[in-house]
Structure formats: C-alpha cells, structure tokens
Design a protein around this motif. Structure first.
Motif, PDB file in Angstrom:
ATOM      1  N   MET A  74       0.846  -1.196   0.000  1.00 18.40           N
ATOM      2  CA  MET A  74       0.000   0.000   0.000  1.00 18.40           C
ATOM      3  C   MET A  74       0.880   1.243   0.000  1.00 18.40           C
ATOM      4  O   MET A  74       1.959   1.255   0.593  1.00 18.40           O
ATOM      5  N   SER A  75       0.409   2.304  -0.627  1.00 21.91           N
ATOM      6  CA  SER A  75       1.219   3.514  -0.710  1.00 21.91           C
ATOM      7  C   SER A  75       0.617   4.680   0.054  1.00 21.91           C
ATOM      8  O   SER A  75       1.086   5.807  -0.068  1.00 21.91           O
ATOM      9  N   THR A  76      -0.429   4.420   0.856  1.00 20.57           N
ATOM     10  CA  THR A  76      -1.045   5.463   1.666  1.00 20.57           C
ATOM     11  C   THR A  76      -0.889   5.116   3.133  1.00 20.57           C
ATOM     12  O   THR A  76      -1.147   3.987   3.543  1.00 20.57           O
ATOM     13  N   LEU A  77      -0.472   6.098   3.932  1.00 19.32           N
ATOM     14  CA  LEU A  77      -0.352   5.944   5.379  1.00 19.32           C
ATOM     15  C   LEU A  77      -1.296   6.910   6.067  1.00 19.32           C
ATOM     16  O   LEU A  77      -1.263   8.114   5.787  1.00 19.32           O
ATOM     17  N   ILE A  78      -2.104   6.393   6.984  1.00 19.33           N
ATOM     18  CA  ILE A  78      -2.967   7.212   7.821  1.00 19.33           C
ATOM     19  C   ILE A  78      -2.365   7.248   9.221  1.00 19.33           C
ATOM     20  O   ILE A  78      -2.171   6.203   9.854  1.00 19.33           O
ATOM     21  N   ILE A  79      -2.074   8.453   9.690  1.00 20.80           N
ATOM     22  CA  ILE A  79      -1.525   8.656  11.026  1.00 20.80           C
ATOM     23  C   ILE A  79      -2.638   9.185  11.922  1.00 20.80           C
ATOM     24  O   ILE A  79      -3.248  10.214  11.620  1.00 20.80           O
ATOM     25  N   ILE A  80      -2.898   8.482  13.008  1.00 20.63           N
ATOM     26  CA  ILE A  80      -3.925   8.917  13.957  1.00 20.63           C
ATOM     27  C   ILE A  80      -3.258   9.828  14.975  1.00 20.63           C
ATOM     28  O   ILE A  80      -2.443   9.402  15.792  1.00 20.63           O
ATOM     29  N   GLY A  81      -3.589  11.118  14.922  1.00 23.87           N
ATOM     30  CA  GLY A  81      -3.012  12.109  15.827  1.00 23.87           C
ATOM     31  C   GLY A  81      -2.065  13.036  15.104  1.00 23.87           C
ATOM     32  O   GLY A  81      -1.038  12.596  14.574  1.00 23.87           O
ATOM     33  N   ALA A  82      -2.393  14.329  15.078  1.00 19.83           N
ATOM     34  CA  ALA A  82      -1.634  15.312  14.296  1.00 19.83           C
ATOM     35  C   ALA A  82      -0.902  16.316  15.170  1.00 19.83           C
ATOM     36  O   ALA A  82      -0.601  17.427  14.729  1.00 19.83           O
ATOM     37  N   GLY A  83      -0.591  15.934  16.411  1.00 21.13           N
ATOM     38  CA  GLY A  83       0.180  16.819  17.280  1.00 21.13           C
ATOM     39  C   GLY A  83       1.660  16.795  16.938  1.00 21.13           C
ATOM     40  O   GLY A  83       2.075  16.310  15.881  1.00 21.13           O
ATOM     41  N   GLY A  84       2.481  17.303  17.858  1.00 21.06           N
ATOM     42  CA  GLY A  84       3.913  17.354  17.617  1.00 21.06           C
ATOM     43  C   GLY A  84       4.508  15.983  17.364  1.00 21.06           C
ATOM     44  O   GLY A  84       5.309  15.798  16.434  1.00 21.06           O
ATOM     45  N   HIS A  85       4.129  15.009  18.188  1.00 19.88           N
ATOM     46  CA  HIS A  85       4.625  13.652  17.988  1.00 19.88           C
ATOM     47  C   HIS A  85       4.167  13.109  16.638  1.00 19.88           C
ATOM     48  O   HIS A  85       4.948  12.469  15.911  1.00 19.88           O
ATOM     49  N   GLY A  86       2.926  13.381  16.275  1.00 18.87           N
ATOM     50  CA  GLY A  86       2.415  12.920  14.989  1.00 18.87           C
ATOM     51  C   GLY A  86       3.195  13.479  13.819  1.00 18.87           C
ATOM     52  O   GLY A  86       3.450  12.771  12.830  1.00 18.87           O
ATOM     53  N   ARG A  87       3.612  14.728  13.915  1.00 21.11           N
ATOM     54  CA  ARG A  87       4.384  15.332  12.826  1.00 21.11           C
ATOM     55  C   ARG A  87       5.760  14.698  12.716  1.00 21.11           C
ATOM     56  O   ARG A  87       6.290  14.526  11.604  1.00 21.11           O
ATOM     57  N   VAL A  88       6.362  14.310  13.845  1.00 24.61           N
ATOM     58  CA  VAL A  88       7.643  13.596  13.786  1.00 24.61           C
ATOM     59  C   VAL A  88       7.449  12.221  13.151  1.00 24.61           C
ATOM     60  O   VAL A  88       8.282  11.756  12.358  1.00 24.61           O
ATOM     61  N   VAL A  89       6.346  11.559  13.490  1.00 28.67           N
ATOM     62  CA  VAL A  89       6.032  10.272  12.862  1.00 28.67           C
ATOM     63  C   VAL A  89       5.886  10.440  11.351  1.00 28.67           C
ATOM     64  O   VAL A  89       6.409   9.632  10.565  1.00 28.67           O
ATOM     65  N   ALA A  90       5.176  11.480  10.933  1.00 28.80           N
ATOM     66  CA  ALA A  90       4.993  11.720   9.497  1.00 28.80           C
ATOM     67  C   ALA A  90       6.325  11.983   8.808  1.00 28.80           C
ATOM     68  O   ALA A  90       6.580  11.476   7.703  1.00 28.80           O
ATOM     69  N   ASP A  91       7.170  12.757   9.439  1.00 26.74           N
ATOM     70  CA  ASP A  91       8.487  13.037   8.866  1.00 26.74           C
ATOM     71  C   ASP A  91       9.307  11.755   8.739  1.00 26.74           C
ATOM     72  O   ASP A  91       9.986  11.526   7.732  1.00 26.74           O
ATOM     73  N   CYS A  92       9.238  10.905   9.758  1.00 29.11           N
ATOM     74  CA  CYS A  92       9.917   9.610   9.716  1.00 29.11           C
ATOM     75  C   CYS A  92       9.397   8.784   8.542  1.00 29.11           C
ATOM     76  O   CYS A  92      10.176   8.195   7.776  1.00 29.11           O
ATOM     77  N   ALA A  93       8.083   8.734   8.386  1.00 35.02           N
ATOM     78  CA  ALA A  93       7.489   7.974   7.294  1.00 35.02           C
ATOM     79  C   ALA A  93       7.943   8.506   5.944  1.00 35.02           C
ATOM     80  O   ALA A  93       8.223   7.733   5.012  1.00 35.02           O
ATOM     81  N   GLN A  94       8.033   9.818   5.817  1.00 33.61           N
ATOM     82  CA  GLN A  94       8.482  10.403   4.557  1.00 33.61           C
ATOM     83  C   GLN A  94       9.933  10.029   4.251  1.00 33.61           C
ATOM     84  O   GLN A  94      10.290   9.739   3.109  1.00 33.61           O
ATOM     85  N   GLN A  95      10.775   9.998   5.284  1.00 35.61           N
ATOM     86  CA  GLN A  95      12.177   9.639   5.084  1.00 35.61           C
ATOM     87  C   GLN A  95      12.335   8.185   4.647  1.00 35.61           C
ATOM     88  O   GLN A  95      13.275   7.845   3.926  1.00 35.61           O
ATOM     89  N   ILE A  96      11.439   7.323   5.095  1.00 36.35           N
ATOM     90  CA  ILE A  96      11.490   5.917   4.688  1.00 36.35           C
ATOM     91  C   ILE A  96      11.203   5.764   3.204  1.00 36.35           C
ATOM     92  O   ILE A  96      11.662   4.836   2.548  1.00 36.35           O
ATOM     93  N   ASN A  97      10.411   6.695   2.663  1.00 34.33           N
ATOM     94  CA  ASN A  97      10.149   6.760   1.224  1.00 34.33           C
ATOM     95  C   ASN A  97       9.366   5.548   0.712  1.00 34.33           C
ATOM     96  O   ASN A  97       9.574   5.078  -0.408  1.00 34.33           O
ATOM     97  N   THR A  98       8.459   5.059   1.543  1.00 39.28           N
ATOM     98  CA  THR A  98       7.584   3.958   1.138  1.00 39.28           C
ATOM     99  C   THR A  98       6.230   4.464   0.658  1.00 39.28           C
ATOM    100  O   THR A  98       5.614   3.867  -0.223  1.00 39.28           O
ATOM    101  N   TYR A  99       5.769   5.573   1.238  1.00 42.22           N
ATOM    102  CA  TYR A  99       4.398   6.017   1.028  1.00 42.22           C
ATOM    103  C   TYR A  99       4.321   7.197   0.062  1.00 42.22           C
ATOM    104  O   TYR A  99       5.041   8.189   0.224  1.00 42.22           O
ATOM    105  N   GLN A 100       3.428   7.082  -0.907  1.00 37.81           N
ATOM    106  CA  GLN A 100       3.175   8.189  -1.819  1.00 37.81           C
ATOM    107  C   GLN A 100       2.297   9.250  -1.173  1.00 37.81           C
ATOM    108  O   GLN A 100       2.396  10.433  -1.517  1.00 37.81           O
ATOM    109  N   PHE A 147      -1.872   1.997   8.755  1.00 36.03           N
ATOM    110  CA  PHE A 147      -2.171   2.858   9.898  1.00 36.03           C
ATOM    111  C   PHE A 147      -1.028   2.838  10.908  1.00 36.03           C
ATOM    112  O   PHE A 147      -0.362   1.812  11.097  1.00 36.03           O
ATOM    113  N   ILE A 148      -0.854   3.971  11.581  1.00 31.43           N
ATOM    114  CA  ILE A 148      -0.035   4.032  12.785  1.00 31.43           C
ATOM    115  C   ILE A 148      -0.648   5.074  13.716  1.00 31.43           C
ATOM    116  O   ILE A 148      -1.222   6.076  13.257  1.00 31.43           O
ATOM    117  N   VAL A 149      -0.558   4.811  15.015  1.00 28.38           N
ATOM    118  CA  VAL A 149      -1.135   5.709  16.016  1.00 28.38           C
ATOM    119  C   VAL A 149      -0.023   6.573  16.597  1.00 28.38           C
ATOM    120  O   VAL A 149       1.001   6.060  17.060  1.00 28.38           O
TER     121      VAL A 149
END
Length: 214
Positions: free
Chosen positions: A1-27, A63-65
């Motif tokens: 799958m190329s879509t990631l849904i992150i549950i929670g958009a606070g500061g920690h969530g933004r670090v998770v999103a940045d991590c996911a982007q660096q992995i370069n798996t998700y479009q 998904f990731i929380v």
C-alpha cells in the motif's frame, strides 16, 4: 500500500509523518485528528478528517497511532486491531535496528536510535530520537522511551512505562508496568508498578493512580 494514515496530528504525529516520509515507502501521508476541520491545513501533511473516520480507509491504507500518551495510544491501537486495520511500524533510515531483534506492530523508531541484538520491542512502543536499547532487552507494549535514554543489556521495561529524556537504566533489572522515570534519572534497581522514580540514583517518589497512567 502507498497510503499511510496517522492517527493524531500533534507534535509527535508530525515527527512520525516526517519519519514515514524519510522511509520513502508512502506516496501519500495523511492525518486523522479531532481538530479537523479547524486545523485542516496546518501542516505539511493534511488532516483529512476526525479520528472516527478511520473506517473509510481500512481497505486501502496502512495505519499508525501517534499519541504520546501511552494509555490513549493503547486504546486506539486496540480499536484498529479489532477493525482488522493494517498497523505498521516505522523505522527511521538513520536508526540502527539489529536484524536479530524483533519489532512488533505499531512501533516507531526515530533517528539515531539503536536497538541491539536479541532485543524485543512490543506493540505500540515509541523509541524516540537517539535512544539506545542494548542487547537482550524486552520493552513491553505501549512503552515510551524518550530522546537520549540509554538502557543497558538484559533489561525488561513493563508495559505502559515512560522513561524520561536522558534517563539511564543499568543492566539486567526489571521495571514494573506503568513505571515513570523522571528526566535525567538513573535507575539502578527494580521498580514497583504505578510509581514515579527520580534522581541519581533514582528513588521512589510517589504512587500514580492507575487511572492516571500514561
């Protein structure tokens, strides 16, 4: 799958999103957060709905929380598990995770972290920036290991524990479930559950009612 849904958009969530982007798996990387629509476009990654809309994406997204609160993260992960969501773990490309360790679902491992041989990181844990987990440790479910924490070999950290920034734990001891360790503290003996420890060496400070456990 190329879509990631992150549950929670606070500061920690933004670090998770940045991590996911660096992995370069998700479009595509999106948040679900109960601040929607007020904070719809407050980040690089869009908030596309409230948390209860997760059911719309069960068939076509991972998904990731991303709740820093251990208890809330556990509750949300259980909801997703019961809904048969595909829950993933994210390991930053600048972290080192031994191929002879085990990482369960829903874990995030951030940049400069180290997880050494024989260690197991169980469901829903956060291994934050620059933390080190040495050989043959077991980090039980929903634990948060804060930035710069150093855990020596053979340690067991009980579920839903929180180890504060820059703390350390000596080898071959057990931290009971729901242990909280203050920033910069040094744990040199086993702890009791639902308790806060602080100092160098760390000592018991107070009990924490179970309803308040992170």
């Amino acid at each position: 799958m190329s879509t990631l849904i992150i549950i929670g958009a606070g500061g920690h969530g933004r670090v998770v999103a940045d991590c996911a982007q660096q992995i370069n798996t998700y479009q595509e990387i999106y948040f679900l957060d109960d601040s929607f629509p007020e904070r719809k476009n407050n980040s690089i990654w869009d908030i596309i709905g409230k948390i209860d809309k997760y059911t719309r994406y069960l068939d076509n997204a991972d998904f990731i929380v991303a709740f820093g609160n251990n208890k809330l993260r556990q509750q949300m992960l259980n909801t997703l598990i019961n809904a048969n969501a595909k829950i993933v773990s994210l390991i930053h490309p600048r972290a080192y995770v031994s191929p002879h360790s085990t990482i369960e679902a829903g874990v995030v491992v951030f940049a400069q972290s180290v997880i050494n041989i024989g260690s197991t990181i169980k469901t829903g844990c956060i291994i934050n920036t620059g933390a080190t987990i040495d050989h043959d440790c077991t980090i039980e479910a929903m634990v948060h290991i804060s930035p710069g924490v150093n855990i020596a070999g053979g340690v067991i950290v009980g579920e839903r524990s929180w180890i504060g920034i820059g703390a350390s734990v000596i080898e071959s001891i057990t931290l009971a479930p729901n242990t909280q360790v203050a920033a910069g503290s040094s744990i040199i003996k086993a702890t009791q559950k639902n308790s806060l420890y602080a100092g160098v060496p760390a000592v018991f400070k107070k009990s924490i009612p179970s309803k308040n456990n992170l």
